[in-house]
Design a protein around this motif. Structure first.
Motif, PDB file in Angstrom:
ATOM      1  N   ARG A 167      34.395 -17.572   4.548  1.00 19.53           N
ATOM      2  CA  ARG A 167      33.439 -17.026   3.579  1.00 19.53           C
ATOM      3  C   ARG A 167      33.979 -15.793   2.860  1.00 19.53           C
ATOM      4  O   ARG A 167      33.399 -14.717   2.885  1.00 19.53           O
ATOM      5  CB  ARG A 167      32.117 -16.692   4.266  1.00 19.53           C
ATOM      6  N   GLY A 168      35.122 -15.998   2.242  1.00 22.29           N
ATOM      7  CA  GLY A 168      35.691 -14.922   1.435  1.00 22.29           C
ATOM      8  C   GLY A 168      36.777 -14.136   2.111  1.00 22.29           C
ATOM      9  O   GLY A 168      37.221 -13.110   1.578  1.00 22.29           O
ATOM     10  N   GLY A 169      37.236 -14.575   3.288  1.00 19.77           N
ATOM     11  CA  GLY A 169      38.305 -13.861   3.969  1.00 19.77           C
ATOM     12  C   GLY A 169      39.587 -13.851   3.149  1.00 19.77           C
ATOM     13  O   GLY A 169      40.407 -12.946   3.276  1.00 19.77           O
ATOM     14  N   MET A 170      39.765 -14.880   2.339  1.00 23.10           N
ATOM     15  CA  MET A 170      40.896 -14.934   1.406  1.00 23.10           C
ATOM     16  C   MET A 170      40.342 -15.256   0.030  1.00 23.10           C
ATOM     17  O   MET A 170      39.474 -16.119  -0.111  1.00 23.10           O
ATOM     18  CB  MET A 170      41.901 -16.004   1.839  1.00 23.10           C
ATOM     19  N   GLY A 171      40.869 -14.568  -0.976  1.00 21.44           N
ATOM     20  CA  GLY A 171      40.359 -14.753  -2.321  1.00 21.44           C
ATOM     21  C   GLY A 171      41.083 -15.841  -3.085  1.00 21.44           C
ATOM     22  O   GLY A 171      42.071 -16.414  -2.617  1.00 21.44           O
ATOM     23  N   GLY A 172      40.579 -16.097  -4.283  1.00 22.34           N
ATOM     24  CA  GLY A 172      41.198 -17.106  -5.132  1.00 22.34           C
ATOM     25  C   GLY A 172      42.625 -16.769  -5.495  1.00 22.34           C
ATOM     26  O   GLY A 172      43.464 -17.656  -5.654  1.00 22.34           O
ATOM     27  N   GLY A 173      42.932 -15.467  -5.612  1.00 17.98           N
ATOM     28  CA  GLY A 173      44.301 -15.060  -5.908  1.00 17.98           C
ATOM     29  C   GLY A 173      45.260 -15.452  -4.805  1.00 17.98           C
ATOM     30  O   GLY A 173      46.397 -15.850  -5.071  1.00 17.98           O
ATOM     31  N   ASP A 174      44.809 -15.350  -3.548  1.00 21.00           N
ATOM     32  CA  ASP A 174      45.645 -15.752  -2.411  1.00 21.00           C
ATOM     33  C   ASP A 174      45.895 -17.255  -2.429  1.00 21.00           C
ATOM     34  O   ASP A 174      47.000 -17.718  -2.111  1.00 21.00           O
ATOM     35  CB  ASP A 174      44.981 -15.354  -1.096  1.00 21.00           C
ATOM     36  N   VAL A 175      44.865 -18.021  -2.800  1.00 21.63           N
ATOM     37  CA  VAL A 175      45.006 -19.477  -2.880  1.00 21.63           C
ATOM     38  C   VAL A 175      46.070 -19.839  -3.908  1.00 21.63           C
ATOM     39  O   VAL A 175      46.984 -20.643  -3.642  1.00 21.63           O
ATOM     40  CB  VAL A 175      43.662 -20.139  -3.250  1.00 21.63           C
ATOM     41  N   LYS A 176      45.985 -19.235  -5.083  1.00 22.40           N
ATOM     42  CA  LYS A 176      46.933 -19.550  -6.154  1.00 22.40           C
ATOM     43  C   LYS A 176      48.336 -19.040  -5.826  1.00 22.40           C
ATOM     44  O   LYS A 176      49.336 -19.684  -6.158  1.00 22.40           O
ATOM     45  CB  LYS A 176      46.438 -18.953  -7.470  1.00 22.40           C
ATOM     46  N   LEU A 177      48.412 -17.876  -5.156  1.00 24.76           N
ATOM     47  CA  LEU A 177      49.721 -17.352  -4.766  1.00 24.76           C
ATOM     48  C   LEU A 177      50.397 -18.306  -3.775  1.00 24.76           C
ATOM     49  O   LEU A 177      51.591 -18.602  -3.900  1.00 24.76           O
ATOM     50  CB  LEU A 177      49.574 -15.971  -4.143  1.00 24.76           C
ATOM     51  N   MET A 178      49.630 -18.821  -2.808  1.00 26.69           N
ATOM     52  CA  MET A 178      50.215 -19.746  -1.841  1.00 26.69           C
ATOM     53  C   MET A 178      50.551 -21.089  -2.486  1.00 26.69           C
ATOM     54  O   MET A 178      51.512 -21.753  -2.085  1.00 26.69           O
ATOM     55  CB  MET A 178      49.277 -19.948  -0.659  1.00 26.69           C
ATOM     56  N   ALA A 179      49.786 -21.498  -3.480  1.00 26.48           N
ATOM     57  CA  ALA A 179      50.138 -22.702  -4.231  1.00 26.48           C
ATOM     58  C   ALA A 179      51.479 -22.503  -4.931  1.00 26.48           C
ATOM     59  O   ALA A 179      52.330 -23.406  -4.950  1.00 26.48           O
ATOM     60  CB  ALA A 179      49.046 -23.040  -5.241  1.00 26.48           C
ATOM     61  N   MET A 180      51.689 -21.319  -5.487  1.00 25.22           N
ATOM     62  CA  MET A 180      52.972 -20.998  -6.125  1.00 25.22           C
ATOM     63  C   MET A 180      54.101 -20.997  -5.098  1.00 25.22           C
ATOM     64  O   MET A 180      55.188 -21.541  -5.341  1.00 25.22           O
ATOM     65  CB  MET A 180      52.886 -19.633  -6.800  1.00 25.22           C
ATOM     66  N   VAL A 181      53.856 -20.396  -3.945  1.00 31.95           N
ATOM     67  CA  VAL A 181      54.855 -20.369  -2.871  1.00 31.95           C
ATOM     68  C   VAL A 181      55.217 -21.796  -2.459  1.00 31.95           C
ATOM     69  O   VAL A 181      56.391 -22.135  -2.298  1.00 31.95           O
ATOM     70  CB  VAL A 181      54.329 -19.571  -1.662  1.00 31.95           C
ATOM     71  N   GLY A 182      54.210 -22.652  -2.302  1.00 23.03           N
ATOM     72  CA  GLY A 182      54.463 -24.040  -1.935  1.00 23.03           C
ATOM     73  C   GLY A 182      55.237 -24.796  -2.995  1.00 23.03           C
ATOM     74  O   GLY A 182      56.087 -25.636  -2.672  1.00 23.03           O
ATOM     75  N   ALA A 183      54.966 -24.480  -4.270  1.00 20.21           N
ATOM     76  CA  ALA A 183      55.683 -25.151  -5.357  1.00 20.21           C
ATOM     77  C   ALA A 183      57.167 -24.812  -5.333  1.00 20.21           C
ATOM     78  O   ALA A 183      58.018 -25.642  -5.657  1.00 20.21           O
ATOM     79  CB  ALA A 183      55.072 -24.764  -6.701  1.00 20.21           C
ATOM     80  N   PHE A 184      57.510 -23.602  -4.951  1.00 21.93           N
ATOM     81  CA  PHE A 184      58.913 -23.206  -4.870  1.00 21.93           C
ATOM     82  C   PHE A 184      59.568 -23.642  -3.566  1.00 21.93           C
ATOM     83  O   PHE A 184      60.726 -24.077  -3.563  1.00 21.93           O
ATOM     84  CB  PHE A 184      59.038 -21.679  -4.993  1.00 21.93           C
ATOM     85  N   LEU A 185      58.856 -23.507  -2.456  1.00 22.94           N
ATOM     86  CA  LEU A 185      59.478 -23.650  -1.141  1.00 22.94           C
ATOM     87  C   LEU A 185      59.212 -24.982  -0.450  1.00 22.94           C
ATOM     88  O   LEU A 185      59.909 -25.325   0.505  1.00 22.94           O
ATOM     89  CB  LEU A 185      58.994 -22.520  -0.214  1.00 22.94           C
ATOM     90  N   GLY A 186      58.183 -25.715  -0.900  1.00 18.15           N
ATOM     91  CA  GLY A 186      57.788 -26.908  -0.173  1.00 18.15           C
ATOM     92  C   GLY A 186      56.783 -26.579   0.926  1.00 18.15           C
ATOM     93  O   GLY A 186      56.552 -25.412   1.236  1.00 18.15           O
ATOM     94  N   TRP A 187      56.217 -27.609   1.544  1.00 17.67           N
ATOM     95  CA  TRP A 187      55.098 -27.361   2.457  1.00 17.67           C
ATOM     96  C   TRP A 187      55.524 -26.741   3.785  1.00 17.67           C
ATOM     97  O   TRP A 187      54.797 -25.914   4.355  1.00 17.67           O
ATOM     98  CB  TRP A 187      54.293 -28.635   2.680  1.00 17.67           C
ATOM     99  N   LYS A 188      56.701 -27.109   4.308  1.00 16.56           N
ATOM    100  CA  LYS A 188      57.109 -26.559   5.600  1.00 16.56           C
ATOM    101  C   LYS A 188      57.367 -25.061   5.523  1.00 16.56           C
ATOM    102  O   LYS A 188      56.816 -24.271   6.296  1.00 16.56           O
ATOM    103  CB  LYS A 188      58.344 -27.286   6.119  1.00 16.56           C
ATOM    104  N   LEU A 189      58.225 -24.673   4.591  1.00 19.34           N
ATOM    105  CA  LEU A 189      58.497 -23.248   4.429  1.00 19.34           C
ATOM    106  C   LEU A 189      57.251 -22.500   3.965  1.00 19.34           C
ATOM    107  O   LEU A 189      57.030 -21.352   4.353  1.00 19.34           O
ATOM    108  CB  LEU A 189      59.634 -23.038   3.428  1.00 19.34           C
ATOM    109  N   GLY A 190      56.440 -23.156   3.142  1.00 17.88           N
ATOM    110  CA  GLY A 190      55.216 -22.524   2.669  1.00 17.88           C
ATOM    111  C   GLY A 190      54.277 -22.187   3.818  1.00 17.88           C
ATOM    112  O   GLY A 190      53.713 -21.087   3.879  1.00 17.88           O
ATOM    113  N   LEU A 191      54.102 -23.124   4.744  1.00 20.50           N
ATOM    114  CA  LEU A 191      53.239 -22.856   5.896  1.00 20.50           C
ATOM    115  C   LEU A 191      53.846 -21.801   6.808  1.00 20.50           C
ATOM    116  O   LEU A 191      53.122 -21.011   7.428  1.00 20.50           O
ATOM    117  CB  LEU A 191      52.977 -24.151   6.670  1.00 20.50           C
ATOM    118  N   LEU A 192      55.178 -21.784   6.894  1.00 17.16           N
ATOM    119  CA  LEU A 192      55.833 -20.724   7.661  1.00 17.16           C
ATOM    120  C   LEU A 192      55.559 -19.361   7.028  1.00 17.16           C
ATOM    121  O   LEU A 192      55.311 -18.377   7.734  1.00 17.16           O
ATOM    122  CB  LEU A 192      57.339 -20.985   7.718  1.00 17.16           C
ATOM    123  N   VAL A 193      55.587 -19.293   5.699  1.00 19.76           N
ATOM    124  CA  VAL A 193      55.265 -18.056   4.987  1.00 19.76           C
ATOM    125  C   VAL A 193      53.827 -17.631   5.283  1.00 19.76           C
ATOM    126  O   VAL A 193      53.557 -16.445   5.532  1.00 19.76           O
ATOM    127  CB  VAL A 193      55.470 -18.236   3.463  1.00 19.76           C
TER     128      VAL A 193
END
Length: 247
Positions: A167-193
């Motif tokens: 319920r708001g522990g992470m904001g929309g900016g965090d969601v989009k930032l992690m989407a960007m991280v996943g786009a560069f790194l892939g899902w395995k490294l992204g989840l590690l991040v």
């Protein structure tokens, strides 16, 4: 060594531009106009006032025209960018891979400091960053468009689920930032991040609470910890995956 030195100097110059982005993008201001000026007195800054790091040192951290203090953020961002550019060149050489990771780290630096300063991660950073991650996947070895797209969906989706559940522990900016991280790194490294960033954040949060600098329910920006973990993953991520048996 020559190429690393060139990359360091280039990083200093790019870092100067990143400071403009950090200061202006959260307020939806143009990064092209007007020119740089002292935030205290409004005096237009001349080229001699804008030499990365050197101008700050020569002026002893004060405005040439009104003597107001200049934020140490400016030389810090320039130095951080220069160091990361040099490390990237040393690790990957003068390749398209180096260009990819230099762009990724630049985006992370802007997201990090914008979140620290304002509590916001601008869409004008994450949306182009997601697009850049998808585009670079077409040219970087051991990557593909599908690899990048899956990383985007998985990493952004996990953070969205966590944010919704908390319920708001992470904001929309965090969601989009992690989407960007996943786009560069892939899902395995992204989840590690995501895991490493959460760990870094927990350690800092506990330390701040224990020292009385923060109360338990006080909000703390999460973007900087994701950015630090994302940058480190460029150099050590695959080693960490092998140690964990994920690769």
């Amino acid at each position: 060594m020559l190429s690393e030195s060139f990359a360091f100097v280039l990083g200093l110059l790019v870092g100067s531009f990143l400071n403009v982005c950090i200061c202006r993008l959260p307020g939806r201001k143009s990064i092209a106009w007007p020119g740089s000026a002292c935030p205290a007195c409004g005096a237009a800054l001349k080229p001699r006032d804008l030499v990365p790091v050197a101008s700050y040192v020569a002026l002893r951290g004060r405005c040439r025209y009104c003597s107001a203090r200049i934020s140490p953020q400016y030389p810090l961002v320039e130095l951080i960018t220069g160091v990361f550019f040099a490390l990237t060149m040393a690790a990957f050489g003068p390749t398209i891979t180096s260009l990819c990771w230099s762009a990724f780290i630049s985006l992370l630096i802007v997201a990090c400091f914008a979140d620290i300063n304002t509590g916001l991660i601008p869409n004008s950073i994450t949306y182009p960053g997601i697009a850049a991650g998808l585009i670079f996947s077409l040219f970087v070895p051991q990557s593909s468009f599908a690899f990048s797209l899956i990383g985007l969906i998985v990493c952004g989706g996990v953070v969205w689920i966590v944010g919704t559940a908390s319920r708001g522990g992470m904001g929309g900016g965090d969601v989009k930032l992690m989407a960007m991280v996943g786009a560069f790194l892939g899902w395995k490294l992204g989840l590690l991040v995501l895991f490493a960033g959460s760990l870094f954040g927990a350690i800092v949060g506990i330390a701040r609470i224990a020292s009385g600098k923060q109360k338990r329910r006080d909000p703390m920006p999460f973007g900087p910890f994701l950015a630090i973990a994302g940058a480190l993953s460029v150099y050590f991520g695959h080693l960490a995956l092998r140690l964990l048996g994920w690769e």
